[in-house]
Design an enzyme around this catalytic site. Sequence first.
Site, PDB file in Angstrom:
ATOM      1  N   LYS A  33      32.606   5.904   5.696  1.00 19.65           N
ATOM      2  CA  LYS A  33      32.591   4.805   4.622  1.00 19.65           C
ATOM      3  C   LYS A  33      32.502   5.342   3.267  1.00 19.65           C
ATOM      4  O   LYS A  33      31.638   6.430   3.182  1.00 19.65           O
ATOM      5  CB  LYS A  33      31.748   3.460   5.025  1.00 19.65           C
ATOM      6  CG  LYS A  33      30.484   3.887   4.806  1.00 19.65           C
ATOM      7  CD  LYS A  33      29.273   2.544   4.912  1.00 19.65           C
ATOM      8  CE  LYS A  33      27.966   3.206   4.713  1.00 19.65           C
ATOM      9  NZ  LYS A  33      26.735   2.386   4.939  1.00 19.65           N
ATOM     10  N   LYS A  69      21.421   7.727   9.154  1.00 15.61           N
ATOM     11  CA  LYS A  69      20.710   8.177   8.134  1.00 15.61           C
ATOM     12  C   LYS A  69      19.818   9.191   8.685  1.00 15.61           C
ATOM     13  O   LYS A  69      19.428  10.073   7.861  1.00 15.61           O
ATOM     14  CB  LYS A  69      20.130   7.001   7.502  1.00 15.61           C
ATOM     15  CG  LYS A  69      20.941   6.440   6.557  1.00 15.61           C
ATOM     16  CD  LYS A  69      20.058   5.576   5.508  1.00 15.61           C
ATOM     17  CE  LYS A  69      21.198   4.521   4.633  1.00 15.61           C
ATOM     18  NZ  LYS A  69      20.481   3.683   3.780  1.00 15.61           N
ATOM     19  N   LYS A  83      27.070   6.337  -1.470  1.00 17.98           N
ATOM     20  CA  LYS A  83      26.566   6.846  -2.536  1.00 17.98           C
ATOM     21  C   LYS A  83      25.812   8.048  -2.383  1.00 17.98           C
ATOM     22  O   LYS A  83      25.752   8.992  -3.106  1.00 17.98           O
ATOM     23  CB  LYS A  83      25.306   5.934  -3.081  1.00 17.98           C
ATOM     24  CG  LYS A  83      25.484   4.432  -3.486  1.00 17.98           C
ATOM     25  CD  LYS A  83      24.091   3.800  -3.752  1.00 17.98           C
ATOM     26  CE  LYS A  83      24.303   2.297  -4.073  1.00 17.98           C
ATOM     27  NZ  LYS A  83      23.308   1.295  -3.893  1.00 17.98           N
TER      28      LYS A  83
HETATM   29  P1  TYM Z   1      23.624  -1.060  -0.450  1.00 17.56           P
HETATM   30  O1  TYM Z   1      22.862  -0.739  -1.490  1.00 17.56           O
HETATM   31  O2  TYM Z   1      23.999   0.198   0.594  1.00 17.56           O
HETATM   32  O3  TYM Z   1      25.040  -1.533  -0.626  1.00 17.56           O
HETATM   33  C1  TYM Z   1      25.047  -2.762  -1.308  1.00 17.56           C
HETATM   34  C2  TYM Z   1      26.253  -3.793  -0.915  1.00 17.56           C
HETATM   35  O4  TYM Z   1      27.406  -2.920  -0.874  1.00 17.56           O
HETATM   36  C3  TYM Z   1      28.272  -3.027   0.314  1.00 17.56           C
HETATM   37  N1  TYM Z   1      28.748  -1.728   0.703  1.00 17.56           N
HETATM   38  C4  TYM Z   1      30.167  -1.805   0.865  1.00 17.56           C
HETATM   39  N2  TYM Z   1      31.254  -2.566   1.030  1.00 17.56           N
HETATM   40  C5  TYM Z   1      32.197  -2.085   1.610  1.00 17.56           C
HETATM   41  N3  TYM Z   1      32.541  -0.755   1.570  1.00 17.56           N
HETATM   42  C6  TYM Z   1      31.694   0.099   1.267  1.00 17.56           C
HETATM   43  N4  TYM Z   1      31.993   1.412   1.375  1.00 17.56           N
HETATM   44  C7  TYM Z   1      30.244  -0.247   1.048  1.00 17.56           C
HETATM   45  N5  TYM Z   1      29.318   0.322   0.937  1.00 17.56           N
HETATM   46  C8  TYM Z   1      28.152  -0.704   0.569  1.00 17.56           C
HETATM   47  C9  TYM Z   1      26.881  -3.248   1.471  1.00 17.56           C
HETATM   48  O5  TYM Z   1      27.391  -3.745   2.569  1.00 17.56           O
HETATM   49  C10 TYM Z   1      25.864  -4.179   0.557  1.00 17.56           C
HETATM   50  O6  TYM Z   1      26.324  -5.496   0.747  1.00 17.56           O
HETATM   51  N6  TYM Z   1      20.372  -2.779   3.141  1.00 17.56           N
HETATM   52  C11 TYM Z   1      21.314  -3.184   2.185  1.00 17.56           C
HETATM   53  C12 TYM Z   1      20.604  -3.750   0.663  1.00 17.56           C
HETATM   54  C13 TYM Z   1      19.754  -5.020   1.080  1.00 17.56           C
HETATM   55  C14 TYM Z   1      20.079  -6.231   1.571  1.00 17.56           C
HETATM   56  C15 TYM Z   1      19.017  -7.014   2.048  1.00 17.56           C
HETATM   57  C16 TYM Z   1      21.332  -6.820   1.723  1.00 17.56           C
HETATM   58  C17 TYM Z   1      18.456  -4.899   1.326  1.00 17.56           C
HETATM   59  N7  TYM Z   1      17.920  -6.147   1.632  1.00 17.56           N
HETATM   60  C18 TYM Z   1      18.942  -8.365   2.428  1.00 17.56           C
HETATM   61  C19 TYM Z   1      21.465  -8.101   2.092  1.00 17.56           C
HETATM   62  C20 TYM Z   1      20.378  -8.793   2.377  1.00 17.56           C
HETATM   63  C21 TYM Z   1      21.886  -1.800   1.665  1.00 17.56           C
HETATM   64  O7  TYM Z   1      21.447  -0.718   1.768  1.00 17.56           O
HETATM   65  O8  TYM Z   1      23.119  -2.030   0.556  1.00 17.56           O
END
Ligand code: TYM
Length: 332
Positions: free
Chosen positions: A194, A111, A197
């Site tokens: 991957k 990032k 967003k």
């Molecule tokens: P975020 O907002 O990027 O994504 C949310 C969830 O979607 C999954 N994900 C994917 N899974 C498969 N293929 C993809 N291309 C893909 N893109 C996103 C992510 O793995 C996630 O499960 N840091 C985390 C948010 C967070 C969190 C937490 C998660 C903050 N605190 C505590 C678990 C526990 C994030 O940015 O997710």
Amino acid sequence: MNRIFSGIQPTGNLHLGNYLGAIRNWVNLQDDYECLFCLVDLHAITVWQEPDELTANTREVTAGLLASGLNPNDNTIFIQSQVSGHAELAWIFNCVARMGWLNRMTQFKEKAGKHRENASVGLFAYPNLMAADILLYQATHVPVGEDQKQHLELTRDIAQKFNNDFKVDFFPIVEPLIFGPATRVMSLRDGSNKMSKSDASDYSRINMVDTADDIALKIRKAKTDPEALPDSAEACAERPEAANLMGIYAALADQSLEEVCGQFGGSTFSDFKKDLADLAIAKLAPIQEEMRRLMNDPAYVDGILKTGNEKANDLAAPVIREVQKIVGFLIP
Ligand code: TYM
């Protein structure tokens, strides 16, 4: 006690990767665990967010979770910034985690890219806040996509170091739950990146709010290779774009990758893409319809979040108090 915590950034462009890698699994787990699902707006602002958009996206992503089938009565669905314990525990974890641990985080490197000196301090400390999210509720299981695995390993390290430093057995060592045929949905434009967003190309992802025409067009334009479709999961290993599209099909159809390879192996991409587009449109349509309905009813969505915030605060308060005692803060 088994308790699930997971989070999602309210940054718009909720996409098929989020749905297949995470949200759908949350829906499948919700009856077997006590669950908290969090709109992680404190995480979102580690990179710039327009304030109005952040507000709107928080409602939109919540609508997406509800429309996907998360039950707001059985689960706690809430906003991170509205439970101050997240920021408080994150600060304590800033003092537990080591610089060396955070320096190894690949997501920060990706990032921040070449502009490391210009990245926010929050982006660097992001995984500590994530550990705080989970451990504030002493959650034991965390369902996420594959990309969050390293962050969960850090969460385990932080819990362990805290317990060791203070000679307590307070924080659980969390188990990641990463399962299903779509733990890492890749970009439709490049099978080695991957789906995300933040990709500049909207053709790289299927957004949950895309129309049927958009979905069909994006799948038609998705990058492929010149060969016929692979006929086994092993043959997929060398074919990232084919593996991705077939994995998406498998997840949407509730089949294994092997079954999809059996069904479509040897077909042309153009035939397969038609079937995939029809399937994606059919599976997403009811979710999209419900999402639109909910987005027209912000008072209902806000009500769910308000109740969730209260429930989460009630759960977090005694944990924060106990942590303060363990650390030695005077609570007169
Ligand atoms: P975020 O907002 O990027 O994504 C949310 C969830 O979607 C999954 N994900 C994917 N899974 C498969 N293929 C993809 N291309 C893909 N893109 C996103 C992510 O793995 C996630 O499960 N840091 C985390 C948010 C967070 C969190 C937490 C998660 C903050 N605190 C505590 C678990 C526990 C994030 O940015 O997710």
